[in-house]
Design a protein around this motif. Structure first.
Motif, short mmCIF file in Angstrom:
data_model
loop_
_atom_site.label_atom_id
_atom_site.label_comp_id
_atom_site.label_asym_id
_atom_site.label_seq_id
_atom_site.Cartn_x
_atom_site.Cartn_y
_atom_site.Cartn_z
N ALA A 73 0.82 -1.21 0.00
CA ALA A 73 0.00 0.00 0.00
C ALA A 73 0.85 1.26 0.00
CB ALA A 73 -0.93 0.00 1.21
N GLY A 74 2.13 1.11 0.34
CA GLY A 74 3.04 2.26 0.32
C GLY A 74 3.64 2.55 -1.04
N ILE A 75 3.35 1.68 -2.02
CA ILE A 75 3.85 1.88 -3.39
C ILE A 75 2.88 2.78 -4.15
CG2 ILE A 75 4.50 0.71 -5.53
CD1 ILE A 75 5.02 -1.81 -3.88
N SER A 130 8.54 -2.18 -14.59
CA SER A 130 8.39 -0.73 -14.42
C SER A 130 8.61 -0.31 -12.98
CB SER A 130 7.00 -0.29 -14.89
OG SER A 130 5.98 -0.89 -14.10
N LEU A 131 8.30 -1.21 -12.03
CA LEU A 131 8.55 -0.91 -10.63
C LEU A 131 10.03 -0.70 -10.36
CD1 LEU A 131 6.22 -3.31 -8.57
CD2 LEU A 131 6.11 -0.81 -8.66
N PHE A 132 10.85 -1.60 -10.92
CA PHE A 132 12.28 -1.54 -10.64
C PHE A 132 13.03 -0.55 -11.51
CE2 PHE A 132 10.74 -5.59 -9.10
CZ PHE A 132 11.31 -5.66 -7.84
N ARG A 133 12.32 0.09 -12.42
CA ARG A 133 12.90 1.22 -13.15
C ARG A 133 12.59 2.54 -12.47
NH1 ARG A 133 11.29 -2.00 -17.60
NH2 ARG A 133 9.30 -0.87 -17.79
N SER A 134 11.76 2.49 -11.42
CA SER A 134 11.39 3.70 -10.69
C SER A 134 12.40 3.98 -9.58
CB SER A 134 9.99 3.54 -10.09
OG SER A 134 9.75 4.53 -9.12
N VAL A 159 5.92 2.32 10.25
CA VAL A 159 6.24 3.73 10.43
C VAL A 159 6.45 4.43 9.09
CG1 VAL A 159 8.02 5.30 11.27
CG2 VAL A 159 7.13 3.55 12.77
N ILE A 160 7.19 3.81 8.16
CA ILE A 160 7.46 4.49 6.90
C ILE A 160 6.20 4.62 6.05
CG2 ILE A 160 8.09 2.49 5.49
CD1 ILE A 160 10.37 4.22 4.34
N THR A 161 5.25 3.68 6.23
CA THR A 161 3.98 3.79 5.50
C THR A 161 2.96 4.62 6.28
OG1 THR A 161 3.14 1.73 6.45
CG2 THR A 161 4.28 1.58 4.33
N THR A 162 3.37 5.15 7.40
CA THR A 162 2.54 5.99 8.29
C THR A 162 1.28 5.27 8.76
OG1 THR A 162 1.30 7.12 6.51
CG2 THR A 162 3.39 8.10 7.18
N THR A 163 1.37 3.93 8.89
CA THR A 163 0.25 3.17 9.46
C THR A 163 0.18 3.39 10.97
OG1 THR A 163 0.57 1.51 7.74
CG2 THR A 163 -0.84 0.91 9.59
N GLY A 164 1.33 3.32 11.63
CA GLY A 164 1.40 3.68 13.04
C GLY A 164 0.95 2.62 14.01
N ILE A 165 0.99 1.33 13.62
CA ILE A 165 0.66 0.25 14.54
C ILE A 165 1.94 -0.23 15.21
CG2 ILE A 165 -0.34 -2.05 14.78
CD1 ILE A 165 -1.91 -1.58 12.25
N PHE A 166 1.90 -0.43 16.52
CA PHE A 166 3.06 -0.94 17.24
C PHE A 166 2.65 -2.21 17.99
CE2 PHE A 166 3.73 3.69 17.03
CZ PHE A 166 4.93 3.70 16.31
N VAL A 167 3.47 -3.25 17.87
CA VAL A 167 3.13 -4.52 18.52
C VAL A 167 4.22 -4.97 19.48
CG1 VAL A 167 1.70 -5.29 16.59
CG2 VAL A 167 4.14 -5.87 16.61
N GLY A 207 8.14 9.01 5.10
CA GLY A 207 6.98 8.42 4.46
C GLY A 207 7.38 7.55 3.27
N ALA A 208 6.40 6.92 2.64
CA ALA A 208 6.65 6.00 1.53
C ALA A 208 6.53 6.74 0.20
CB ALA A 208 5.69 4.82 1.63
N CYS A 209 5.95 6.11 -0.79
CA CYS A 209 5.90 6.66 -2.15
C CYS A 209 4.75 7.65 -2.32
CB CYS A 209 5.76 5.54 -3.17
SG CYS A 209 7.08 4.33 -3.14
N ALA A 210 4.96 8.60 -3.20
CA ALA A 210 3.88 9.51 -3.60
C ALA A 210 2.82 8.71 -4.36
CB ALA A 210 4.43 10.63 -4.47
N GLY A 211 1.57 9.17 -4.30
CA GLY A 211 0.52 8.49 -5.02
C GLY A 211 0.06 7.21 -4.36
N SER A 212 0.44 7.01 -3.10
CA SER A 212 0.00 5.84 -2.34
C SER A 212 -0.99 6.30 -1.28
CB SER A 212 1.21 5.15 -1.68
OG SER A 212 1.80 5.98 -0.71
N THR A 213 -1.36 5.40 -0.37
CA THR A 213 -2.28 5.77 0.70
C THR A 213 -1.55 6.36 1.91
OG1 THR A 213 -2.18 3.55 1.66
CG2 THR A 213 -3.90 3.96 0.03
N THR A 214 -0.23 6.51 1.80
CA THR A 214 0.57 6.92 2.95
C THR A 214 0.69 8.44 3.06
OG1 THR A 214 2.64 6.84 1.69
CG2 THR A 214 1.92 4.81 2.74
N GLY A 215 1.16 8.87 4.23
CA GLY A 215 1.42 10.29 4.45
C GLY A 215 2.91 10.56 4.45
N GLY A 216 3.31 11.61 5.20
CA GLY A 216 4.73 11.93 5.30
C GLY A 216 5.22 12.82 4.18
#
Length: 490
Positions: free
Chosen positions: A253-255, A271-275, A318-326, A347-356
């Motif tokens: 979801a961070g992609i 195309s993913l690995f060319r990014s 944390v990098i996907t800004t989900t914020g769950i700690f176990v 944060g993770a990638c632009a255009g994903s569901t993440t923040g940051g």
């Protein structure tokens, strides 16, 4: 300002929100719980307001300007949070407007900060609606409009997308944005279903599987249980596998979803690995995971698998800004807090569901700094900033540095406000990062003074609510409404 068109679009969106609230009534019947009146009243009020707004905008044309788009996006998130809080408020599960609005805005912006302290006592449908708010807000409320109601936005769909989409660069889109939006929502839905099935295969009950999947793929972090370690410690299912499953779907979801669309729908995995952004994102997760795992083995006596699993989960969370700690982060080496805090900022990638701040912006800032060092030795050199082989226009670089400056200023200002209000330094920084980066990290990890979001004063809760909205819409789309120029006729 084309107010009639704004009424028309928001009214149509309220029909969709009302329909989702009405569907929750089916769940209340299934579980035989007492929250049916709350959802019935909320659905009636929402749909009625939608009819009124549609009536006010009945003669509107579809000429949406850039200024209209900015106001539409911000107004939609505020309106959705207002009506989305009604089940909590009407049912008495959250007794005041401040807390109810805070919880709902935290949901729609996928922040995941919660003022609730006894989640296990809530009815099933309330818990489901709480998770659903995050799933709806994951890819964007108005982006959903472009996919489902393209005729409502008309030729202004690109402007709306630009006002709501995250990141400084737009991936190559389908000539018809509504078609692309439908495919991206299809990928999002497929990812969610896959996550549900993965959790169920690990032994979770269907209700928990659905709730955790909705918030995992939205990288939101709301959970249907009080125990934050439920994923890791519950003996009723294969806890280790569910932790890995959660980390996997958070990572996906961070992609960038446009890249996922190209990889999944167009079968262009390469195309993913060319990014550049994806490669850096993958490298950061791998390096941070291995380093923290090594520290946990060396300093905390963890077993190799346990150290790797716990490190991987928290780095991805944390990098996907989900914020769950176990795990008990308070017992981890202090350097791990610095690493996780840095990832929370990035944060993770632009255009994903993440923040940051977004990985792509980090890459661009690094390249700008590298070029400045080179120019110190070669003042006359022409050194373009390139990402994926394409030179970035100077206009985008100026916007990048402006965004970095205002993002940093707001973080410092928010932390200062929290410290002035009597919150300890560590929690003040965590709160600032959590709200502006939409992480919603819990404040009871033991890193700072143990506290709950519910302990914040009313003014601080409204401040945090505003910051969640600003962070989700990446600052400029909201702050521009507070400039005098925006409201001038010319």
């Amino acid at each position: 300002m084309n107010y009639k068109l704004l009424y028309k679009i928001i009214g149509s969106l309220l029909f969709l929100l009302g329909a989702l609230l009405a569907l929750c009534i089916v769940l209340t019947v299934y579980y035989h719980e007492d929250d049916m009146p709350a959802f019935l009243i909320a659905a009636i009020l929402t749909i009625s307001t939608g009819f009124i707004l549609k009536y006010l905008g009945r003669d509107a044309d579809n000429n949406l300007s850039r200024r209209d788009a900015y106001l539409l996006v911000t107004a939609t998130w505020v309106v959705f949070s207002f009506f989305g809080m009604l089940p909590f408020l009407v049912g008495g599960y959250i007794p005041n407007v401040t807390d109810a609005f805070f919880e709902t805005m935290s949901g729609f912006t996928t922040t995941g900060a919660t003022i609730l302290t006894n989640i296990d006592s809530l009815p099933h449908t309330i818990l489901y609606w709480r998770s659903m708010t995050q799933w709806i807000g994951g890819l964007g409320i108005v982006f959903f409009t472009i996919a489902i109601l393209p005729s409502m936005v008309g030729s202004g769909s690109v402007k709306v997308f630009a006002a709501e989409a995250t990141g400084p660069m737009r991936a190559k889109m389908h000539p018809r944005l509504s078609t692309m939006a439908k495919w991206i929502w299809t990928v999002y839905l497929a990812l969610t279903i896959g996550c549900i099935l993965a959790f169920f295969a690990c032994g979770m009950q269907w209700f928990d599987s659905i709730n955790y999947a909705l918030t995992t793929t939205a990288t939101g972090g709301f959970a249907p249980h009080d125990n934050p370690s439920y994923l890791e410690q519950n003996p009723a299912f294969s806890a280790q596998y569910s932790t890995y499953a959660s980390a996997l779907f958070q990572f996906l979801a961070g992609i960038n979803f446009a890249m996922l669309y190209m990889a999944v729908i167009k079968f262009k995995i390469g195309s993913l690995f060319r990014s550049s952004e994806f490669k850096v994102y993958l490298a950061i997760v791998a390096i941070a995971t291995l380093f923290i795992a090594w520290l946990l083995v060396k300093d905390n006596g963890y077993g190799y698998e346990h150290a790797f699993r716990s490190s991987l989960f928290h780095v991805v969370s944390v990098i996907t800004t989900t914020g769950i700690f176990v795990d008990d982060l308070a017992s981890w080496p202090h350097i791990t807090w610095v690493i996780l805090g840095s990832l929370m900022f990035l944060g993770a990638c632009a255009g994903s569901t993440t923040g940051g701040f977004k990985t792509i912006r980090g890459i661009m800032v690094f390249k700008v700094l590298r070029n400045e060092f080179r120019k110190s030795l070669h003042p006359n050199a022409v050194l373009p900033v390139k990402v994926n082989g394409q030179a970035i226009p100077q206009q985008k670089l100026s916007a990048l540095l402006a965004f970095f400056a205002i993002y940093t200023i707001m973080l410092v200002l928010t932390a200062t406000i929290m410290i002035t209000a009597g919150i300890d330094n560590t929690n003040a920084i965590v709160i600032a990062l959590s709200c502006l980066s939409n992480v919603g990290a819990t404040l009871d990890t033991g890193i700072g003074t143990v506290m709950s979001w519910a302990e914040l004063s009313v003014p601080l809760k409204w401040t945090c609510t505003f910051l969640m909205l600003v962070g989700r819409l990446e600052i400029m789309s909201v702050l521009i409404l507070f400039t005098p120029t925006f409201w001038k006729d010319n």
